[in-house]
Design a protein around this motif. Structure first.
Motif, PDB file in Angstrom:
ATOM      1  N   UNK A  47      -6.017 -11.872  -1.888  1.00 46.64           N
ATOM      2  CA  UNK A  47      -7.345 -12.866  -3.252  1.00 46.64           C
ATOM      3  C   UNK A  47      -7.279 -14.577  -2.003  1.00 46.64           C
ATOM      4  N   UNK A  48      -7.185 -14.367  -0.990  1.00 44.69           N
ATOM      5  CA  UNK A  48      -8.424 -14.620   0.002  1.00 44.69           C
ATOM      6  C   UNK A  48      -9.100 -14.033   0.399  1.00 44.69           C
ATOM      7  N   UNK A  49      -9.384 -13.469   0.413  1.00 41.25           N
ATOM      8  CA  UNK A  49     -10.273 -13.391   1.191  1.00 41.25           C
ATOM      9  C   UNK A  49     -10.725 -12.111   0.296  1.00 41.25           C
ATOM     10  N   UNK A  50     -10.860 -12.722  -0.780  1.00 43.56           N
ATOM     11  CA  UNK A  50     -12.302 -12.119  -2.170  1.00 43.56           C
ATOM     12  C   UNK A  50     -12.211 -10.301  -2.325  1.00 43.56           C
ATOM     13  N   UNK A  51     -11.347  -9.599  -2.176  1.00 49.87           N
ATOM     14  CA  UNK A  51     -11.031  -8.128  -2.025  1.00 49.87           C
ATOM     15  C   UNK A  51     -10.842  -7.831  -3.098  1.00 49.87           C
ATOM     16  N   UNK A  52     -11.133  -7.336  -4.540  1.00 49.54           N
ATOM     17  CA  UNK A  52     -10.965  -6.590  -4.879  1.00 49.54           C
ATOM     18  C   UNK A  52     -10.360  -5.639  -5.455  1.00 49.54           C
ATOM     19  N   UNK A  70       5.336   8.848  -1.570  1.00 46.39           N
ATOM     20  CA  UNK A  70       5.283   9.174  -2.679  1.00 46.39           C
ATOM     21  C   UNK A  70       3.291   8.728  -2.918  1.00 46.39           C
ATOM     22  N   UNK A  71       2.948   8.664  -2.354  1.00 37.88           N
ATOM     23  CA  UNK A  71       0.684   8.507  -2.067  1.00 37.88           C
ATOM     24  C   UNK A  71       0.671   9.456  -3.063  1.00 37.88           C
ATOM     25  N   UNK A  72      -0.488   8.860  -2.935  1.00 38.85           N
ATOM     26  CA  UNK A  72      -1.848   9.228  -4.273  1.00 38.85           C
ATOM     27  C   UNK A  72      -2.949  10.197  -3.553  1.00 38.85           C
ATOM     28  N   UNK A  73      -3.358   9.586  -1.901  1.00 37.31           N
ATOM     29  CA  UNK A  73      -3.957   9.909  -1.660  1.00 37.31           C
ATOM     30  C   UNK A  73      -4.120   9.323   0.414  1.00 37.31           C
ATOM     31  N   UNK A  74      -5.131   9.329   0.457  1.00 35.12           N
ATOM     32  CA  UNK A  74      -4.685   9.049   2.057  1.00 35.12           C
ATOM     33  C   UNK A  74      -4.794   7.931   2.495  1.00 35.12           C
ATOM     34  N   UNK A  75      -4.446   7.451   3.332  1.00 35.17           N
ATOM     35  CA  UNK A  75      -3.412   5.675   3.427  1.00 35.17           C
ATOM     36  C   UNK A  75      -4.985   5.403   4.247  1.00 35.17           C
ATOM     37  N   UNK A  76      -5.489   6.094   5.192  1.00 33.16           N
ATOM     38  CA  UNK A  76      -7.012   5.407   4.690  1.00 33.16           C
ATOM     39  C   UNK A  76      -8.223   4.803   4.100  1.00 33.16           C
ATOM     40  N   UNK A  77      -7.976   5.924   3.128  1.00 28.88           N
ATOM     41  CA  UNK A  77      -8.361   5.194   1.880  1.00 28.88           C
ATOM     42  C   UNK A  77      -7.866   3.867   1.383  1.00 28.88           C
ATOM     43  N   UNK A  78      -7.166   3.368   1.545  1.00 28.80           N
ATOM     44  CA  UNK A  78      -6.689   1.805   1.345  1.00 28.80           C
ATOM     45  C   UNK A  78      -7.071   0.979   1.472  1.00 28.80           C
ATOM     46  N   UNK A  79      -7.242   1.268   2.818  1.00 20.70           N
ATOM     47  CA  UNK A  79      -8.760  -0.145   3.551  1.00 20.70           C
ATOM     48  C   UNK A  79      -9.662  -0.404   3.172  1.00 20.70           C
ATOM     49  N   UNK A  80     -10.111  -1.187   3.154  1.00 20.50           N
ATOM     50  CA  UNK A  80     -10.934  -1.858   2.437  1.00 20.50           C
ATOM     51  C   UNK A  80     -11.833  -3.049   3.812  1.00 20.50           C
ATOM     52  N   UNK A  81     -12.789  -2.609   3.571  1.00 20.56           N
ATOM     53  CA  UNK A  81     -13.608  -3.532   4.929  1.00 20.56           C
ATOM     54  C   UNK A  81     -13.659  -5.397   4.077  1.00 20.56           C
ATOM     55  N   UNK A  82     -13.769  -5.916   5.120  1.00 20.48           N
ATOM     56  CA  UNK A  82     -13.752  -7.402   4.941  1.00 20.48           C
ATOM     57  C   UNK A  82     -15.315  -8.161   5.673  1.00 20.48           C
ATOM     58  N   UNK A  83     -15.192  -9.135   4.433  1.00 25.07           N
ATOM     59  CA  UNK A  83     -17.084  -9.489   4.567  1.00 25.07           C
ATOM     60  C   UNK A  83     -17.042 -10.132   6.262  1.00 25.07           C
ATOM     61  N   UNK A  84     -15.518 -10.215   6.664  1.00 24.51           N
ATOM     62  CA  UNK A  84     -15.717 -11.339   8.086  1.00 24.51           C
ATOM     63  C   UNK A  84     -15.118 -10.111   9.587  1.00 24.51           C
ATOM     64  N   UNK A  85     -15.810  -9.128   9.279  1.00 24.05           N
ATOM     65  CA  UNK A  85     -15.339  -8.059  10.052  1.00 24.05           C
ATOM     66  C   UNK A  85     -13.968  -7.554  10.979  1.00 24.05           C
ATOM     67  N   UNK A  86     -13.480  -7.650  10.105  1.00 25.13           N
ATOM     68  CA  UNK A  86     -12.225  -7.354  10.186  1.00 25.13           C
ATOM     69  C   UNK A  86     -11.811  -6.631   9.052  1.00 25.13           C
TER      70      UNK A  86
END
Length: 278
Positions: A47-52, A70-86
C-alpha cells in the motif's frame, strides 16, 4: 548478495516505512533491489508504495500460492516495478491463511512421500526463480508476529534489521533481542545476524537519551538515530511514496532537518551493505 528481514515484535515502530526507504537508498547507491511484502495487513508495504495488485482476488496468482507450491504462473510475473527504482513482490490476502495452507501442503507432500519444509519455502521459491542472479539486494517485510511468515523470511535472508522505540517498552524489546535471536536460531537451525538496530521516532527528552545509551551498551550496531519525523513519514503514507520521493516532489520548500533524515537513511543503507556483505 545482501539479504535481510526488517522486523519488530512491536507494531507501529515504522517497520514498513523503514523497509521502503532503505530499499530506495540501496537503489540510489546502484544496487538492484527487490522487496518482498509478506505482511497481509491492509496498511502494508504494498500500500505504501502505491502498488495496485489484486490482493483480494483468490483466483489470482500471488506469493502465497508459490509458497504452498500451487502457483498459477511464473514467480517473476508477480514482480512489480515501483516508481522508486526498485521492485516489489506485493502482499495478498491469502497470506492471512498461510499457516493453515502450509500445513495442508506439508501433509499432502508427506502422503506422496515428498519433502516439504514449511519454513524454507521462500528461499526455495526465490532460488528457483533465479532471484539471486537478478538482484543483489533482497529485503523481506513480514508481519510483527512470530510464525511462518517470519520463519520463511529469516530462512531466506539469515539477517535482521530491527527498528525500535527508545521508550521503556522499547528498551525491554532491545534487551530481549538476544533471546529472540537465539530462539529463532534454535527453531530454524540456522545462524541469524543482527545487522543494525534503528532507534526510531526519538524525541529530545533525557529519558530517551538514556535509553539510547543503554542500547549502545548492549553491544548492538545502532549506526543512526531517527528523530521524530511524524510529518514526513505520515506524508509518505498519505502520498504513498518513499521519503526521498516525498521530499523531492511533494514538499514546497526545503526543510533541512528532513534532508538530514534522508542523509541518515542513506548512511544506514551503506552501513548495512558493509556489514551484510562481510
Amino acid at each position: 548478495m545482501l539479504t535481510y528481514t526488517t522486523y519488530s515484535e512491536a507494531g507501529g515502530v515504522g517497520k514498513s516505512t523503514l523497509t521502503a526507504n532503505l530499499a530506495d537508498a540501496h537503489a540510489q547507491q546502484g544496487r538492484d533491489v527487490l522487496v518482498v511484502d509478506l505482511d497481509p495487513q491492509q496498511g502494508s508495504l504494498t500500500y505504501l508504495l502505491g502498488i495496485t495488485a489484486p490482493r483480494d482476488d483468490g483466483e489470482a496468482d500471488n506469493i502465497a500460492r508459490h509458497l504452498i507450491d500451487r502457483p498459477k504462473g511464473n514467480f517473476t510475473d508477480l514482480i512489480h516495478e515501483t516508481p522508486f527504482d526498485f521492485d516489489i513482490v506485493p502482499s495478498h490476502n491469502m497470506l492471512e491463511s498461510l499457516p493453515k495452507l502450509l500445513t495442508k501442503a506439508e501433509d499432502m507432500a508427506e502422503d506422496l512421500g515428498e519433502s516439504f519444509d514449511t519454513n524454507d519455502r521462500l528461499q526455495q521459491v526465490l532460488a528457483d526463480a533465479n532471484i539471486p542472479d537478478e538482484y543483489d539486494t533482497v529485503i523481506i517485510d513480514p508481519p510483527a508476529t512470530a510464525g511462518p511468515h517470519l520463519y520463511n523470511a529469516l530462512s531466506a535472508t539469515r539477517s535482521l534489521v530491527l527498528p525500535v522505540e527508545p521508550t521503556g517498552k522499547g528498551i525491554q524489546s532491545v534487551e530481549g533481542i538476544q533471546d529472540m535471536v537465539m530462539n529463532l536460531e534454535t527453531a530454524l537451525e540456522i545462524d541469524i545476524g543482527v545487522l543494525a538496530i534503528i532507534p526510531n521516532g526519538v524525541g529530545q527528552t533525557t529519558n530517551q537519551e538514556q535509553y539510547l545509551e543503554q542500547i549502545r551498551e548492549l553491544g548492538y550496531h545502532a549506526p543512526i538515530v531517527l528523530r521524530d519525523r511524524s510529518s514526513l513519514f505520515e506524508g509518505c503514507w498519505d502520498k504513498r511514496c518513499t521519503a526521498f520521493y516525498y521530499v523531492g516532489y511533494h514538499r514546497n520548500r526545503r526543510r533541512d532537518y528532513e534532508v538530514g533524515t534522508l542523509d541518515k537513511i542513506r548512511d544506514l543503507a551503506a552501513h548495512i551493505q558493509v556489514v551484510g556483505d562481510q
